[in-house]
Enzyme design. Sequence first.
Site, mmCIF file in Angstrom:
data_model
loop_
_atom_site.group_PDB
_atom_site.id
_atom_site.type_symbol
_atom_site.label_atom_id
_atom_site.label_comp_id
_atom_site.label_asym_id
_atom_site.label_seq_id
_atom_site.Cartn_x
_atom_site.Cartn_y
_atom_site.Cartn_z
ATOM 1 N N GLU A 219 5.601 -0.840 -6.159
ATOM 2 C CA GLU A 219 6.166 0.127 -5.258
ATOM 3 C C GLU A 219 7.196 1.112 -5.703
ATOM 4 O O GLU A 219 8.103 0.984 -5.330
ATOM 5 C CB GLU A 219 6.643 -0.450 -3.834
ATOM 6 C CG GLU A 219 5.203 -1.202 -3.254
ATOM 7 C CD GLU A 219 5.655 -1.619 -1.827
ATOM 8 O OE1 GLU A 219 6.814 -1.518 -1.539
ATOM 9 O OE2 GLU A 219 4.933 -1.804 -0.888
ATOM 10 N N GLU A 339 -2.101 -3.543 -1.195
ATOM 11 C CA GLU A 339 -1.388 -4.282 -0.123
ATOM 12 C C GLU A 339 -1.745 -3.791 1.136
ATOM 13 O O GLU A 339 -1.730 -2.802 1.413
ATOM 14 C CB GLU A 339 0.218 -4.180 -0.532
ATOM 15 C CG GLU A 339 0.764 -5.078 -1.361
ATOM 16 C CD GLU A 339 2.190 -4.958 -1.413
ATOM 17 O OE1 GLU A 339 2.777 -4.674 -0.366
ATOM 18 O OE2 GLU A 339 2.802 -5.239 -2.609
#
Length: 438
Positions: A219, A339
Amino acid sequence: MERRVYTLCGLLLLITVGYLNWYSSSSGSNGGGGIKIPIPWLQPRMGFVGRNSTRFVDLDDGSPVYINGWNSYWLLSSGSKDWVSEMLRRGREMGMTVCRTWAFSDGGPDALQISPGRFDEHVFEALDFVIYEARRNHIRLILCLVNNLNAFGGKAQYVRWAQAAGENVTTSSDSFFSNPTIKGYYKNYIKAILTRRNSYSGVRYFDEPAIFAWELINEPRCVSNSSAPHLQAWITEMASYIKTWDKNHLVTVGLEGFYGPQRTERLNINPGEWAASLCSDFTQNSAVEHIDFASVHAYPDSWIPRASLEEKIRYLSSWVDSHVNDSEHVLRKPVLFSEVGFHRIVKKNETYDRDILLKIVYDKVYESAKKEQAGAGALIWQLMVEGMQTYHDDFSLVARQHSPTYKLIIQQSCRLQKLFRKEAKTSIKAEGPCSKLH
Ligand SMILES: *[C@@H]1O[C@H](CO)[C@@H](O)[C@H](O)[C@H]1NC(C)=O
Ligand SMILES: *[C@@H]1O[C@H](CO)[C@@H](O)[C@H](O)[C@H]1NC(C)=O
Ligand SMILES: *[C@@H]1O[C@H](CO)[C@@H](O)[C@H](O)[C@H]1NC(C)=O
Ligand SMILES: *[C@@H]1O[C@H](CO)[C@@H](O)[C@H](O)[C@H]1NC(C)=O
Ligand SMILES: *[C@@H]1O[C@H](CO)[C@@H](O)[C@H](O)[C@H]1NC(C)=O
């Protein structure tokens, strides 16, 4: 003389067969025993996964690969072989094929990387075990190489290391993406991981088919959006650096999937205005030559927390559609929803919002798979086994304790598997969860 040679050969053969029998019986179902035979050619047969345009393919036979998988970030750090073995076994039992996990732990207690270029051999062996167990369960791993967040060190730890070494770096963690010394630390780390010889299997990581892909960073975000060009250059540099050591494995970034300020026609797909100012851009970042596939996360419960279920459904649908479409038509690469996480909120109607939202992603992946398009799979965030309270977050679950979710996961595994079932492999799969469904 000749007879003695034959006798010797016979004896060696007997010993080998005996050893293998003993090995396979003693390393049976729960596998935590840790009997090491570091001989690469004794590891279970497995091929690499590559890509052909917008599809993942099994390089053994060229057949398409669509993924149902999961995250268990804690495999390296939990320190429990039993949990690792049990989680991988359960993943296999749910018909899943890929698990994404952290292959880093920088600074702090029980770190893999104690300081730049210094590793704790004991912790490295724990990572060896994760990979070895994955292969025994026919699971492939997406191994993430550093955290954007502070958990397990992350890029902030790299910045502190550089400061401690007397480098003139600002305290902003954005310097992770531009400072030459820090980039050097990270490259050394990549090299150490890729060239590691697994102490359980004897296989070097760059030769290990149980590794599905390398992920550059979990991320990536910046404090200042003026760092966007640095992030883009960093992705380019690091992806090609991996390829200099490892031509076998796929590489991805680890993006959340936000569109940057230049992508005006896509800004309404973002979960909010804030999402364009974090210096990542899904399309530009994923277009880098040595990035083999795109990655996207999905957290409607935290990204649009005040939205109703209906609004979340609308948002999530267009989020997935848009990324599949961009990957199919613009990037020409597969995209993995690496995710997907939903809160554990119970509905009056005996259904969890989680299952409704998860099913949206699963259905879209399945539709993409039927058409052999770019939507290549989804990985739920995140699965645990019993007794792991300290590792729980708002999204984690022990799948078998949540029957509807558990069934949904298995259904997704099985319908994907059915699409591309290969005759030669059905005998292996016959004992899996999908045989029970028919
Ligand atoms: C890629 O897929 C296409 C279409 O299925 C096929 O014709 C081609 O041979 C494949 N290329 C490689 C390198 O496998
Ligand atoms: C440290 O870097 C800043 C800006 O990058 C610069 O202005 C300053 O002169 C540098 N200090 C030293 C001691 O090199
Ligand atoms: C930074 O954000 C502002 C406002 O969102 C935008 O106008 C500008 O183009 C962005 N700069 C870069 C380099 O992305
Ligand atoms: C998908 O992409 C194509 C080509 O860029 C475009 O024409 C089409 O409108 C897009 N569809 C959606 C639903 O975004
Ligand atoms: C409750 O579940 C039933 C059966 O699945 C469904 O038809 C109905 O629409 C649901 N009601 C609500 C409020 O979600």
